[in-house]
Design a protein around this motif. Structure first.
Motif, PDB file in Angstrom:
ATOM      1  N   GLY A 140       0.768  -1.230   0.000  1.00 11.73           N
ATOM      2  CA  GLY A 140       0.000   0.000   0.000  1.00 11.73           C
ATOM      3  C   GLY A 140       0.801   1.284   0.000  1.00 11.73           C
ATOM      4  N   GLY A 141       2.108   1.233  -0.001  1.00  8.20           N
ATOM      5  CA  GLY A 141       2.873   2.473  -0.035  1.00  8.20           C
ATOM      6  C   GLY A 141       2.782   3.143  -1.388  1.00  8.20           C
ATOM      7  N   GLY A 142       3.404   4.322  -1.506  1.00  5.76           N
ATOM      8  CA  GLY A 142       3.403   5.008  -2.775  1.00  5.76           C
ATOM      9  C   GLY A 142       3.739   6.468  -2.619  1.00  5.76           C
ATOM     10  N   LEU A 143       3.496   7.207  -3.693  1.00  5.61           N
ATOM     11  CA  LEU A 143       3.757   8.649  -3.740  1.00  5.61           C
ATOM     12  C   LEU A 143       2.442   9.393  -3.636  1.00  5.61           C
ATOM     13  CD1 LEU A 143       5.617  11.095  -4.316  1.00  5.61           C
ATOM     14  CD2 LEU A 143       5.256  10.643  -6.759  1.00  5.61           C
ATOM     15  N   VAL A 144       2.385  10.372  -2.771  1.00  5.64           N
ATOM     16  CA  VAL A 144       1.162  11.145  -2.576  1.00  5.64           C
ATOM     17  C   VAL A 144       1.543  12.599  -2.292  1.00  5.64           C
ATOM     18  CG1 VAL A 144       1.037  10.643  -0.100  1.00  5.64           C
ATOM     19  CG2 VAL A 144      -1.059  11.181  -1.361  1.00  5.64           C
ATOM     20  N   ARG A 145       0.681  13.507  -2.663  1.00  7.71           N
ATOM     21  CA  ARG A 145       0.913  14.916  -2.384  1.00  7.71           C
ATOM     22  C   ARG A 145       0.535  15.244  -0.950  1.00  7.71           C
ATOM     23  NH1 ARG A 145      -0.934  18.494  -7.658  1.00  7.71           N
ATOM     24  NH2 ARG A 145       0.600  17.621  -9.118  1.00  7.71           N
ATOM     25  N   ALA A 146       1.146  16.273  -0.431  1.00  6.10           N
ATOM     26  CA  ALA A 146       0.810  16.733   0.914  1.00  6.10           C
ATOM     27  C   ALA A 146      -0.689  17.000   1.007  1.00  6.10           C
ATOM     28  CB  ALA A 146       1.599  17.995   1.254  1.00  6.10           C
ATOM     29  N   GLY A 147      -1.275  16.549   2.106  1.00  5.78           N
ATOM     30  CA  GLY A 147      -2.705  16.682   2.287  1.00  5.78           C
ATOM     31  C   GLY A 147      -3.481  15.466   1.827  1.00  5.78           C
ATOM     32  N   GLY A 148      -2.817  14.581   1.116  1.00  3.39           N
ATOM     33  CA  GLY A 148      -3.464  13.380   0.600  1.00  3.39           C
ATOM     34  C   GLY A 148      -3.505  12.257   1.613  1.00  3.39           C
ATOM     35  N   SER A 149      -3.965  11.092   1.153  1.00  2.11           N
ATOM     36  CA  SER A 149      -4.154   9.944   2.044  1.00  2.11           C
ATOM     37  C   SER A 149      -3.572   8.680   1.428  1.00  2.11           C
ATOM     38  CB  SER A 149      -5.649   9.724   2.305  1.00  2.11           C
ATOM     39  OG  SER A 149      -6.227  10.832   2.942  1.00  2.11           O
ATOM     40  N   LEU A 150      -3.233   7.749   2.316  1.00  2.00           N
ATOM     41  CA  LEU A 150      -2.765   6.429   1.907  1.00  2.00           C
ATOM     42  C   LEU A 150      -3.266   5.416   2.916  1.00  2.00           C
ATOM     43  CD1 LEU A 150       1.030   6.653   0.907  1.00  2.00           C
ATOM     44  CD2 LEU A 150      -0.883   5.987  -0.562  1.00  2.00           C
ATOM     45  N   SER A 151      -3.429   4.188   2.446  1.00  2.00           N
ATOM     46  CA  SER A 151      -3.739   3.093   3.355  1.00  2.00           C
ATOM     47  C   SER A 151      -2.704   2.000   3.191  1.00  2.00           C
ATOM     48  CB  SER A 151      -5.135   2.545   3.067  1.00  2.00           C
ATOM     49  OG  SER A 151      -6.136   3.470   3.425  1.00  2.00           O
ATOM     50  N   LEU A 152      -2.160   1.551   4.301  1.00  2.00           N
ATOM     51  CA  LEU A 152      -1.197   0.464   4.311  1.00  2.00           C
ATOM     52  C   LEU A 152      -1.827  -0.769   4.933  1.00  2.00           C
ATOM     53  CD1 LEU A 152       1.969   2.377   5.630  1.00  2.00           C
ATOM     54  CD2 LEU A 152       1.163   2.139   3.276  1.00  2.00           C
TER      55      LEU A 152
END
Length: 120
Positions: free
Chosen positions: A8-20
């Motif tokens: 679930g990792g990756g590249l995201v912009r500030a303010g964005g979301s990720l799920s691991l």
């Protein structure tokens, strides 16, 4: 022997979301009664971000992620999740899943890690 696999990792912009996600296999529920997410930024020590006890669901968060990160579990799938919202560039790092046996103070099993990069 407990084996842990993150995704679930990756590249995201500030303010964005990720799920691991971290799925455990092998070992007993005793040997992975506590599950945690650590991160390591370049040039820094590995730090505990969030942890959860699989028996009583008690959760712990590092102060810098309180209110932005949520750790959860699905015991039926032997999986622990980390939802990261309102990400900041300082959240960048390799995120590792770890397991700690009941009554132990040592994190004994580790996943291979997944990269999270937050761009400004």
């Amino acid at each position: 022997q407990v084996q842990l696999a993150e995704s679930g990792g990756g590249l995201v912009r500030a303010g964005g979301s990720l799920s691991l996600s971290c799925t455990a296999s092998g070992g007993s529920t005793f040997s992975r009664d506590n599950m945690g997410w650590f991160r390591q930024a370049p040039g820094k020590e590995r730090e505990l971000v969030a942890a959860i006890n699989l028996s009583n669901n008690i959760k712990h968060y590092q102060d810098s992620v309180k209110g932005r990160f949520t750790i959860s579990k699905d015991n039926t799938k032997n999986t622990v999740y980390l939802r990261a919202d309102n990400l900041k560039p300082e959240d960048t790092g390799v995120y590792f899943c770890a397991a700690k046996p009941r009554y132990s103070s040592e994190w004994t099993n580790w996943g291979q890690g997944t990269q999270v990069t937050v761009s400004s």
